[in-house]
Design an enzyme around this catalytic site. Sequence first.
Site, PDB file in Angstrom:
ATOM      1  N   ASN A  24       0.819  -0.802   0.000  1.00 33.67           N
ATOM      2  CA  ASN A  24      -0.093   0.314  -0.159  1.00 33.67           C
ATOM      3  C   ASN A  24       0.882   0.878   0.141  1.00 33.67           C
ATOM      4  OD1 ASN A  24      -2.244  -1.799   0.572  1.00 33.67           O
ATOM      5  ND2 ASN A  24      -1.652  -1.092   2.542  1.00 33.67           N
ATOM      6  N   HIS A  43     -14.293  -2.011   4.440  1.00 36.23           N
ATOM      7  CA  HIS A  43     -13.589  -3.088   5.269  1.00 36.23           C
ATOM      8  C   HIS A  43     -14.083  -3.883   6.693  1.00 36.23           C
ATOM      9  CE1 HIS A  43      -9.287  -3.089   6.957  1.00 36.23           C
ATOM     10  NE2 HIS A  43      -9.529  -4.078   6.186  1.00 36.23           N
ATOM     11  N   GLU A  95     -16.126   3.352   1.703  1.00 38.47           N
ATOM     12  CA  GLU A  95     -15.264   3.704   1.328  1.00 38.47           C
ATOM     13  C   GLU A  95     -14.717   4.851   0.881  1.00 38.47           C
ATOM     14  OE1 GLU A  95     -12.399   0.375   0.863  1.00 38.47           O
ATOM     15  OE2 GLU A  95     -13.621  -0.197   2.991  1.00 38.47           O
ATOM     16  N   SER A 102     -11.345  -1.099  -1.620  1.00 36.84           N
ATOM     17  CA  SER A 102      -9.984  -1.880  -0.852  1.00 36.84           C
ATOM     18  C   SER A 102      -9.095  -2.810  -1.556  1.00 36.84           C
ATOM     19  CB  SER A 102      -9.355  -1.927   0.720  1.00 36.84           C
ATOM     20  OG  SER A 102     -10.001  -2.933   0.654  1.00 36.84           O
ATOM     21  N   ASP A 108     -14.347   6.113   4.449  1.00 37.76           N
ATOM     22  CA  ASP A 108     -13.517   5.434   5.162  1.00 37.76           C
ATOM     23  C   ASP A 108     -12.169   5.683   3.196  1.00 37.76           C
ATOM     24  OD1 ASP A 108     -11.145   3.975   5.280  1.00 37.76           O
ATOM     25  OD2 ASP A 108     -11.799   2.184   5.660  1.00 37.76           O
ATOM     26  N   HIS A 134      -7.781   4.309   1.189  1.00 39.81           N
ATOM     27  CA  HIS A 134      -6.581   4.625   0.677  1.00 39.81           C
ATOM     28  C   HIS A 134      -6.871   5.802  -0.537  1.00 39.81           C
ATOM     29  CE1 HIS A 134      -5.963   0.157   0.856  1.00 39.81           C
ATOM     30  NE2 HIS A 134      -6.785  -0.327   1.453  1.00 39.81           N
ATOM     31  N   LYS A 187      -0.722   3.732   4.648  1.00 39.29           N
ATOM     32  CA  LYS A 187      -0.904   3.066   3.257  1.00 39.29           C
ATOM     33  C   LYS A 187       0.139   4.312   2.273  1.00 39.29           C
ATOM     34  CE  LYS A 187      -5.055   0.959   4.421  1.00 39.29           C
ATOM     35  NZ  LYS A 187      -4.115   0.084   4.578  1.00 39.29           N
TER      36      LYS A 187
HETATM   37  N1  PMP Z   1      -9.537   0.768   5.925  1.00 42.70           N
HETATM   38  C1  PMP Z   1      -9.283   0.124   5.026  1.00 42.70           C
HETATM   39  C2  PMP Z   1      -9.775   0.494   4.009  1.00 42.70           C
HETATM   40  C3  PMP Z   1      -8.266  -0.875   4.486  1.00 42.70           C
HETATM   41  O1  PMP Z   1      -8.060  -1.050   3.533  1.00 42.70           O
HETATM   42  C4  PMP Z   1      -7.308  -1.100   6.060  1.00 42.70           C
HETATM   43  C5  PMP Z   1      -6.316  -1.356   5.846  1.00 42.70           C
HETATM   44  N2  PMP Z   1      -6.386  -3.193   5.305  1.00 42.70           N
HETATM   45  C6  PMP Z   1      -8.021  -0.702   7.415  1.00 42.70           C
HETATM   46  C7  PMP Z   1      -9.063   0.302   7.519  1.00 42.70           C
HETATM   47  C8  PMP Z   1      -7.633  -0.803   8.806  1.00 42.70           C
HETATM   48  O2  PMP Z   1      -6.536   0.040   8.484  1.00 42.70           O
HETATM   49  P1  PMP Z   1      -4.779   0.365   9.654  1.00 42.70           P
HETATM   50  O3  PMP Z   1      -3.960  -0.379   8.618  1.00 42.70           O
HETATM   51  O4  PMP Z   1      -4.681   1.788  10.045  1.00 42.70           O
HETATM   52  O5  PMP Z   1      -5.858  -0.863  10.716  1.00 42.70           O
END
Ligand code: PMP
Length: 381
Positions: A36, A125, A166, A170, A195, A198, A229
């Site tokens: 990421n 997510h 989001e 992701s 969220d 990304h 990321k």
């Molecule tokens: N939201 C999304 C869309 C993600 O892809 C991720 C991580 N894979 C997270 C939240 C979690 O973030 P972190 O890795 O900082 O715990």
Amino acid sequence: MTKADNTLQKLLEKRRSAGLLRSLKKPTDLIDFCSNDYLGLARSPALRQQIQQAVFQYPALLNGSTGSRLLAGNSALAEELESEIAHFHGAEAALVFNSGYDANVGLLASLPQRGDTLLTDELIHASMIDGARLSLANRFKFRHNDLSDLENRLKSATGAVYVAIESVYSMDGDLAPLPELVHLCERYEAALIVDEAHATGVFGTNGEGLVQALGLEKRVFARVHTFGKALGVHGATVVGSAVLREFLINFARPFVYSTALPPHSLLAIRSVYRFLPQCQALIRQLHALRAYFQEQIGVHLPQTEWTSDQSPILGLVVPGNDACRATATQLQQAGFDIRPILSPTVPAGRERLRICLHAFNSESDIDRLVQTLQEIMYVHE
Ligand code: PMP
């Protein structure tokens, strides 16, 4: 083996026989089409130097934060950082969490109360799903990016209504239709939670995220930005109103009951936020590379199906777990770090190779990848 180990072993065996056992991947020196680290900041010597300087220059630095922010773990550094982050994101306030996972669990578990309604896109997510599961509100999923399905849910929603999405998904890499979603939520007085994991560092002139890139920051209730990321460090923030911040300080359990990030992490986060205005060229480079990749796909890989063409996350659909895994293995043998995303993580038939582009990938990396894909995918022709 103890009785407990035995029970766990059986559960693992079940997963293994379904071909779905997960394991930690060995670090590789393959060409990175997986991480990421979209802008390459996790490996940036210039940013590293700024972080080191910040840590060396900080007076009376503790090694650890020594407790929850509500006990001994608060600091002027944390509060100043949050003001800086809020300003960067055009918000009234920001609250730092130890990770994006914590931020999403904290938000969704605490905001909607019993009798309220929480509507979630079906592809959000796992961290948001886990938060929603802990919530006492009435919960409903709506079809991915489907405005009319969401509107039907909004029509029958009770109490305070929250919608969680989001901005960049992701697994598929597609974007939420943010202007339309904002408008719909306003019509039904629903609070929109976005969220931006990304999108942070990827969209917006300075990487502010997609909401700000579209000028919608005043119309979204809460945004989650993660630092692990494109920002290349670790942690996350929720940005929104001052009331939201105060609410989370009181009710978000991952915030209340966990030791705060250590000062050196806060300094790393501060350094990267100050570094972002120097990253405009990197961000443009990332999007130019995406456009180049798409051009090459159009020319050399017609008839392939991709989950999206809107972000640096590109999913090449290779239906079937076995076929998808085999293609990923061939790509890895050819020198590319590309991982398969299998069902049930994604629906059966939609298994894909998740290809993440980075500002540090070169056009010749892309040329080689496209050529290799061509050889693998058209081998029977
Ligand atoms: N939201 C999304 C869309 C993600 O892809 C991720 C991580 N894979 C997270 C939240 C979690 O973030 P972190 O890795 O900082 O715990």
